[in-house]
Design a protein around this motif. Structure first.
Motif, PDB file in Angstrom:
ATOM      1  N   LYS A 158       0.844  -1.223   0.011  1.00  0.00           N
ATOM      2  CA  LYS A 158      -0.022  -0.054   0.013  1.00  0.00           C
ATOM      3  C   LYS A 158       1.030   1.239  -0.007  1.00  0.00           C
ATOM      4  CE  LYS A 158      -0.548   0.147   5.054  1.00  0.00           C
ATOM      5  NZ  LYS A 158      -1.534   0.343   6.233  1.00  0.00           N
ATOM      6  N   PRO A 159       0.293   2.439  -0.188  1.00  0.00           N
ATOM      7  CA  PRO A 159       1.262   3.718  -0.264  1.00  0.00           C
ATOM      8  C   PRO A 159       1.958   4.035   1.099  1.00  0.00           C
ATOM      9  CG  PRO A 159      -1.059   4.081  -1.132  1.00  0.00           C
ATOM     10  CD  PRO A 159      -1.061   2.669  -0.498  1.00  0.00           C
ATOM     11  N   ILE A 160       3.018   4.368   0.970  1.00  0.00           N
ATOM     12  CA  ILE A 160       3.987   4.904   2.046  1.00  0.00           C
ATOM     13  C   ILE A 160       3.972   6.290   2.186  1.00  0.00           C
ATOM     14  CG2 ILE A 160       6.233   4.795   2.943  1.00  0.00           C
ATOM     15  CD1 ILE A 160       6.825   2.328   0.898  1.00  0.00           C
ATOM     16  N   ARG A 161       3.757   6.723   3.446  1.00  0.00           N
ATOM     17  CA  ARG A 161       3.854   7.887   3.940  1.00  0.00           C
ATOM     18  C   ARG A 161       5.165   8.485   4.395  1.00  0.00           C
ATOM     19  NH1 ARG A 161       2.550   9.571   9.228  1.00  0.00           N
ATOM     20  NH2 ARG A 161       1.834  11.920   9.477  1.00  0.00           N
ATOM     21  N   VAL A 162       5.671   9.615   3.630  1.00  0.00           N
ATOM     22  CA  VAL A 162       7.041  10.062   3.690  1.00  0.00           C
ATOM     23  C   VAL A 162       6.772  11.255   4.696  1.00  0.00           C
ATOM     24  CG1 VAL A 162       9.113  11.115   2.901  1.00  0.00           C
ATOM     25  CG2 VAL A 162       7.801   8.984   1.662  1.00  0.00           C
ATOM     26  N   VAL A 163       7.004  11.326   5.940  1.00  0.00           N
ATOM     27  CA  VAL A 163       6.887  12.596   6.784  1.00  0.00           C
ATOM     28  C   VAL A 163       8.264  13.260   6.851  1.00  0.00           C
ATOM     29  CG1 VAL A 163       6.412  13.492   9.115  1.00  0.00           C
ATOM     30  CG2 VAL A 163       5.310  11.099   8.220  1.00  0.00           C
ATOM     31  N   VAL A 164       8.099  14.930   6.471  1.00  0.00           N
ATOM     32  CA  VAL A 164       9.035  15.641   6.239  1.00  0.00           C
ATOM     33  C   VAL A 164       9.267  16.665   7.235  1.00  0.00           C
ATOM     34  CG1 VAL A 164      10.225  17.445   4.876  1.00  0.00           C
ATOM     35  CG2 VAL A 164       9.558  15.312   3.755  1.00  0.00           C
ATOM     36  N   GLY A 165      10.217  16.975   8.047  1.00  0.00           N
ATOM     37  CA  GLY A 165      10.038  17.863   9.317  1.00  0.00           C
ATOM     38  C   GLY A 165      10.181  19.101   9.115  1.00  0.00           C
ATOM     39  N   PHE A 166      10.131  19.623   7.779  1.00  0.00           N
ATOM     40  CA  PHE A 166      10.437  21.159   7.434  1.00  0.00           C
ATOM     41  C   PHE A 166       9.256  21.401   6.245  1.00  0.00           C
ATOM     42  CE2 PHE A 166      14.158  18.854   8.997  1.00  0.00           C
ATOM     43  CZ  PHE A 166      14.656  19.809   9.912  1.00  0.00           C
ATOM     44  N   ALA A 167       9.216  22.837   6.086  1.00  0.00           N
ATOM     45  CA  ALA A 167       8.293  23.310   5.206  1.00  0.00           C
ATOM     46  C   ALA A 167       8.462  22.920   3.711  1.00  0.00           C
ATOM     47  CB  ALA A 167       8.395  24.865   5.501  1.00  0.00           C
ATOM     48  N   TYR A 221       5.353   1.626   6.786  1.00  0.00           N
ATOM     49  CA  TYR A 221       4.453   2.711   5.992  1.00  0.00           C
ATOM     50  C   TYR A 221       4.399   3.982   6.429  1.00  0.00           C
ATOM     51  CZ  TYR A 221       2.568  -1.825   3.840  1.00  0.00           C
ATOM     52  OH  TYR A 221       2.942  -2.934   3.044  1.00  0.00           O
ATOM     53  N   ASN A 222       5.289   4.349   7.518  1.00  0.00           N
ATOM     54  CA  ASN A 222       5.427   5.608   7.860  1.00  0.00           C
ATOM     55  C   ASN A 222       6.930   5.850   8.066  1.00  0.00           C
ATOM     56  OD1 ASN A 222       2.664   7.116   8.423  1.00  0.00           O
ATOM     57  ND2 ASN A 222       2.665   4.830   9.025  1.00  0.00           N
ATOM     58  N   ILE A 223       7.722   6.655   7.271  1.00  0.00           N
ATOM     59  CA  ILE A 223       8.968   6.994   7.045  1.00  0.00           C
ATOM     60  C   ILE A 223       9.390   8.368   7.415  1.00  0.00           C
ATOM     61  CG2 ILE A 223       9.678   4.720   6.068  1.00  0.00           C
ATOM     62  CD1 ILE A 223      10.242   6.343   3.598  1.00  0.00           C
ATOM     63  N   VAL A 272      10.720   1.672  -7.849  1.00  0.00           N
ATOM     64  CA  VAL A 272      11.563   0.570  -7.349  1.00  0.00           C
ATOM     65  C   VAL A 272      10.694  -0.395  -6.308  1.00  0.00           C
ATOM     66  CG1 VAL A 272      13.543  -0.076  -5.926  1.00  0.00           C
ATOM     67  CG2 VAL A 272      13.844   1.748  -7.616  1.00  0.00           C
ATOM     68  N   LEU A 273       9.800   0.667  -5.473  1.00  0.00           N
ATOM     69  CA  LEU A 273       9.285  -0.190  -4.439  1.00  0.00           C
ATOM     70  C   LEU A 273       7.723  -0.966  -4.960  1.00  0.00           C
ATOM     71  CD1 LEU A 273       9.838   1.828  -1.308  1.00  0.00           C
ATOM     72  CD2 LEU A 273      10.891  -0.429  -1.963  1.00  0.00           C
ATOM     73  N   GLY A 274       7.443  -0.326  -5.893  1.00  0.00           N
ATOM     74  CA  GLY A 274       6.021  -0.641  -6.439  1.00  0.00           C
ATOM     75  C   GLY A 274       4.929  -0.087  -5.731  1.00  0.00           C
ATOM     76  N   GLN A 275       5.043   0.933  -4.958  1.00  0.00           N
ATOM     77  CA  GLN A 275       4.004   1.565  -4.306  1.00  0.00           C
ATOM     78  C   GLN A 275       4.166   3.029  -4.400  1.00  0.00           C
ATOM     79  OE1 GLN A 275       1.049   0.602  -3.366  1.00  0.00           O
ATOM     80  NE2 GLN A 275       1.482  -1.558  -3.571  1.00  0.00           N
ATOM     81  N   PRO A 276       3.062   3.984  -4.279  1.00  0.00           N
ATOM     82  CA  PRO A 276       3.542   5.450  -4.340  1.00  0.00           C
ATOM     83  C   PRO A 276       3.972   6.030  -3.248  1.00  0.00           C
ATOM     84  CG  PRO A 276       1.013   5.119  -4.289  1.00  0.00           C
ATOM     85  CD  PRO A 276       1.739   3.751  -4.588  1.00  0.00           C
TER      86      PRO A 276
END
Length: 329
Positions: free
Chosen positions: A37-46, A95-97, A65-69
């Motif tokens: 399933k989709p992976i959430r990329v959390v960015v700590g800056f604006a 799923y949260n990086i 590469v991973l096959g998921q958005p």
């Protein structure tokens, strides 16, 4: 007639052994099927800052590469600590990086009350790149060299200011280090990331900023002036910009390391796959060129090397924090 429903001892032991083996195999299958399933990329800056640009640059090829958005979720504030705390609260399932800067782990706990314990609750996956910072000033500031800037600052103690990516951020600490090494007094104006800090200088709300390469287009257009770099060599794109040491200001060499973390307890198979996927993407020539355009460097370092970088940075920053008595309430 009595029917004996008891199984022979050997069959019972065999069944128990089969169950023992089946459990980890099932778990392994769940790990190796990641991601589904989709992976959430959390960015700590604006948006628009260095970490955000790196995350978005890697997002599409990493998804291939991973096959998921990959979905970027910006959570700026507290120099990455808000984003780190968010990822810490998530299940350790890959799923949260977190895409963040190393100082969220190495600096924040020393200067900021209530910072999450990133060293304990997040697992470093890989270094993905680094920035060298460049000191840029607003285009109409009446200086054209670092020597002229230092002279102006000394003639007007406390009058000039610099924008930072937030209290405790690398640009903040570089501003403190610059004051210490140059013998000047300038005032910090904190923002929620390098993007807003750069915009403040463009809008003439601030006089200068330690920029991780996102101001290049404005430097090229003459709206900002680049006076010096924290690198150990002149930036290829700006060969006339000196290293701080060339103009007599020592000890200003600094890297901004950008990395990826996941919640502690994430299965090793997931961490390994994410690490290898990052290595594949960062080796691509087009990605390296994109990083070069940001005056950044695409680098892949695995977890072991990542931990070494964290230890080295923590030692260096702890010394600066102590010497400048930096505390953030």
């Amino acid at each position: 007639m009595t029917i004996d429903n008891r199984l022979p001892r050997r069959k019972i032991l065999g069944a128990a052994l089969a169950l023992t083996v089946a459990a980890p195999l099932t778990s392994l299958h769940a790990q190796t099927s990641w991601p589904n399933k989709p992976i959430r990329v959390v960015v700590g800056f604006a948006p628009g800052g260095g970490v955000d640009l790196m995350a978005r640059t890697l997002g599409i090829p990493l998804a291939d590469v991973l096959g998921q958005p990959l979905v970027v979720d910006n959570k700026p504030g507290a120099v990455g600590s808000i984003a780190a705390a968010d990822v810490i609260r998530q299940p350790p399932d890959g799923y949260n990086i977190l895409f963040g800067a190393t100082f969220t782990q190495t600096v924040n706990p020393s200067v900021m009350k209530g910072s999450p314990n990133v060293a304990r609750d997040l697992m470093p996956v890989a270094i993905i790149g680094r920035y060298k910072y460049h000191l840029v000033v607003r285009g109409d500031l009446p200086v054209n060299s670092i020597q002229e800037l230092v002279a102006l600052a000394k003639s007007q103690p406390g009058k000039l200011n610099y924008a930072s990516a937030g209290p405790g951020s690398q640009p903040h600490l570089l501003g403190e280090l610059f004051q210490q090494q140059a013998g000047i007094n300038i005032v910090q104006i904190p923002y929620k990331g390098s993007g807003p800090a750069m915009q403040a200088v463009l809008a003439k709300e601030a006089d200068m900023v330690f920029d991780p390469g996102i101001a290049n287009q404005h430097v090229d257009a003459g709206k900002m002036k680049m006076l010096a770099t924290t690198s150990d060599k002149r930036p290829p794109r700006y060969p006339n910009v000196p290293v701080f040491a060339e103009v007599g200001i020592q000890g200003m060499e600094a890297d901004a390391w950008i990395g990826v973390w996941v919640p502690t307890g994430t299965p090793p198979a997931i961490v390994d796959r994410l690490n290898k996927a990052l290595a594949t993407v960062l080796a691509d020539t087009a990605i390296k060129k994109r990083f070069d355009d940001m005056t950044a460097e695409a680098i892949h370092m695995d977890t072991a090397k990542f931990r070494q970088i964290l230890a080295t940075e923590e030692k260096m920053m702890t010394s600066l924090i102590r010497d400048r008595n930096i505390k953030i309430e």
